[in-house]
Scaffold this active site. Structure first.
Site, mmCIF file in Angstrom:
data_model
loop_
_atom_site.group_PDB
_atom_site.id
_atom_site.type_symbol
_atom_site.label_atom_id
_atom_site.label_comp_id
_atom_site.label_asym_id
_atom_site.label_seq_id
_atom_site.Cartn_x
_atom_site.Cartn_y
_atom_site.Cartn_z
ATOM 1 N N GLY A 15 19.689 32.464 -20.608
ATOM 2 C CA GLY A 15 20.705 32.312 -19.576
ATOM 3 C C GLY A 15 21.845 31.428 -20.046
ATOM 4 N N PHE A 18 25.811 27.787 -16.147
ATOM 5 C CA PHE A 18 26.161 26.377 -16.301
ATOM 6 C C PHE A 18 25.037 25.570 -16.937
ATOM 7 C CE2 PHE A 18 29.366 27.464 -13.076
ATOM 8 C CZ PHE A 18 30.473 26.918 -13.687
ATOM 9 N N VAL A 83 16.155 39.645 -20.665
ATOM 10 C CA VAL A 83 14.767 39.198 -20.808
ATOM 11 C C VAL A 83 13.921 39.829 -19.710
ATOM 12 C CG1 VAL A 83 13.247 37.195 -20.573
ATOM 13 C CG2 VAL A 83 15.303 37.067 -22.008
ATOM 14 N N GLU A 174 35.339 30.547 1.294
ATOM 15 C CA GLU A 174 36.394 30.848 0.316
ATOM 16 C C GLU A 174 36.893 32.285 0.460
ATOM 17 O OE1 GLU A 174 34.676 27.829 -3.110
ATOM 18 O OE2 GLU A 174 34.325 29.974 -3.263
ATOM 19 N N ASP A 303 19.526 27.248 -10.775
ATOM 20 C CA ASP A 303 19.166 27.970 -9.551
ATOM 21 C C ASP A 303 17.752 28.536 -9.600
ATOM 22 O OD1 ASP A 303 21.745 27.440 -8.915
ATOM 23 O OD2 ASP A 303 22.381 29.509 -8.611
#
Lengths: 426, 426
Positions: A15, A18, A83, A174, A303
């Site tokens: 991954g 961030f 993966v 947003e 996350d």
């Protein structure tokens, strides 16, 4: 540094979000072999995804090729692959066409949308997690106005000019603000048969207030700022059904063409293949040092992780958590290589901010709360600073300056899938 | 200006390419009602499409929303729709869900790729006409390097690093040069298991020289400049078969993953619905004033038109021809409204240029020929001047300056189709 007698330990990071990217940067050029696996070839700056969905930025403005970011360190290998599972006993990561061995693993595969068991809603109300999602939403939003311009049926036109956003968290707020802005300003004078500024933007939230993670004064301020933009905010309201024609909100059916899902997340399925406990939304329950039970060589971050050791509640799925955990996991690996124990993780909360529109935002900076223009300027500053890569920063700054001065949005393209075009009608 | 007693004549322009857009600009704010119909919501600056395909520019950098370009004149209506046919007797343009009446029509629906009867080659070797094409080619080119990096079979790796471009006109030359450049410079240091600069780029052309429309000295110069970049140029060579595995070039089979089609065009099918003669590639044979026989109210321009009244040969399918014809057709309509006859069209040829890479290009400026850096600077200058819209111009200039100084390409994203992702493997 490197002793030729000792084989470098193999670290795998899965991954390049961030969390994964921070870990990779920390381990790059250290005395390890590092393999970073991601199914995309770019790191995505997700907080600005809504700007792609609303035509202010191009996909390439908020994405940077992972290879380029990590190209300087020769010990880093980047693999584009999806993966499928992790075998913690064999210490292997499996992709479709290859198996990778590791000594240490950082798993950071993130989360995707959850439709609470209504998977059939996904096509009707896309969420906003990937560049593909963003381009699809942009297409739907712009097409709705085009359709309204040419249709002659009044009810259909009204439905095309009604936008329902489900979920009043930061993404929902947003998106609602940005759609209201493009209809009120950018598109206002471009049509002949419709007045885009009459578009209805409806934000649905199940809880009693927007931005549930924020202090009450900022939630209330966000609501007021959205109302100023003409957004209809409905709290304590639940979407009970979604169809092509519209959204059922409790007792009322709202006819609308474009529906946007911003209501829930579920962790990546890869977490479940670790054979350790996961929570209700699939997040891996991690130890206080980010490792999993019985396998200190495996750390789960971002996350995908449920880290509840600090407040009793899982830490929120936001980028500062992922980045701090990424750096911590990388340092833990260096510790373990030196024969030390992994260290406990502690999240340092610097606050959070959500933007609503031009000069409209809220910022919870812990010691003080900001609203409106100061919050917006703070948001702008932080997001430009954190945008990956020098070039992206300048480009985005330029586009924002332009958009601010002109109310114009530069990326108003309705693109289709490859080979869905060029066909004479049947 | 406008007499209230007289109804404004209705003009329809189909197609917002170079020809259609020029005609629309000329008629905007004149005393007519103008409807511009296109199946895209943007005008595409096609000459820079190859830069999107090779990750130097983003789609939005070379495309501008048609509505925004024409928003100032209230007599202009823009419709997003795909035209299915024209009924010249009834003076109607038919789209899927609506019929539009006209008093005057300009048809400018352009051309698409022709695979000379081998339609099955289209998926294997995409061409480069639309933004969707360009993003798909970018995806394939970047994926090929990713695949080569992780595959362990030597033959498969070689095939992944071989790029075959079929057709040695301007598009083929540009693509060959650009792929050679990104592999030699941009990607060179980003991989661990392959050396991207070893990529083979093979340009196949059936004729004895490249850029057949150029003077022989410039064709030869283009060949030399491509060789300097390491491109293999094969003239008098024909692709006789294309498969997943590679391209059959006369007697030799070249294993390659990425094939690019730049070999032929066929005019849009809409031309055939006019019931007037078309040529071998579907272009409408037009009168010397761009009208069609028996219907002076219908004019056909750009790549869709076969205009052979000047040299005996059809004018080439390039933007200057389309733009001059667009302006001429618009003026013809204003003449006919005043009761005058449409005027004969004459193409004024200012020369042409093709780019190959950084400091590499050829320019045929009629009175003198340029090669190398001077040609490239001329090309750069002209293309920036002509890029539609002030914002695009600055953005593109900025990205070019960056790319020139850093050898970096900013838009290296491998994006997929919406909802082809987020799925756990089956």
């Amino acid at each position: 540094m490197q002793s030729p007698a000792r084989k470098q330990p193999q670290v795998i990071i899965v991954g390049a979000g961030f969390g994964g990217l921070e870990a990779a940067k920390k381990l790059a050029c250290e005395d390890v072999r590092l393999t970073l696996i991601d199914r995309s070839n770019y790191h995505l700056f997700q907080p600005l995804l809504y700007q792609v969905a609303t035509a202010a930025l191009s996909p390439a403005d908020i994405a940077a090729p992972v290879r380029a970011i990590l190209s300087k360190c020769k010990n880093v290998e980047v693999i584009l692959a999806e993966v499928e599972s992790v075998d913690v006993e064999a210490r292997q990561v499996r992709t479709k066409d290859r198996v990778f061995d590791y000594d240490y693993l950082i798993l950071a595969t993130g989360a995707r949308h959850s439709y609470f068991g209504h998977d059939e809603w996904e096509k009707l109300a896309p969420g906003l997690k990937s560049l593909e999602d963003a381009v699809e939403l942009r297409r739907r939003i712009l097409l709705a106005f085009e359709y309204a311009e040419k249709i002659q049926d009044e009810a259909a036109r009204k439905a095309a000019m009604t936008f329902v956003i489900i979920g009043g968290g930061p993404t929902g707020v947003e998106m609602a603000g940005a759609i209201a802005e493009i209809s009120r300003y950018t598109l206002a004078k471009n049509f002949r048969h419709i007045d885009p500024s009459q578009a209805r933007v409806i934000l649905i939230e199940g809880a009693p207030c927007l931005l549930a993670a924020y202090p009450p004064d900022l939630s209330e301020s966000a609501r007021k700022q959205l109302l100023e933009l003409g957004v209809e905010v409905r709290t304590n309201a639940r979407a009970t059904n979604i169809t092509e024609e519209g959204v059922q909100v409790d007792g009322e059916f709202i006819p609308c063409r474009v529906k946007i899902w911003a209501a829930g997340n579920i962790a990546s399925f890869v977490g479940k293949t670790l054979s350790v406990p996961v929570d209700r939304v699939g997040r891996v329950i991690v130890n206080d040092d980010l490792t999993i039970s019985g396998h200190p060589e495996v750390q789960v971050i971002g996350d995908l992780a449920n880290f509840s050791h600090q407040t009793g509640e899982p830490l929120p799925g936001i980028s500062p958590v992922a980045m701090q955990q990424g750096r911590h996991a990388a340092r833990n690996i260096l510790r373990m290589i030196r024969g030390e124990k992994p260290k406990q993780f502690r999240y340092f909360d610097k606050g959070s901010m959500a933007t609503i529109g031009r000069n409209k935002a809220v910022a919870d900076l812990k010691f003080f709360h900001l609203s409106g223009r100061p919050a917006w300027l703070a948001w702008l500053f932080v997001h430009i600073i954190f945008l990956v890569g020098f070039r992206n920063r300048l480009l985005v700054l330029f586009q924002w300056a332009w958009a601010y001065l002109s109310f114009d949005k530069g990326a108003r393209l309705i693109t289709r899938n490859f080979q869905s075009e060029h066909r004479p009608p049947a």
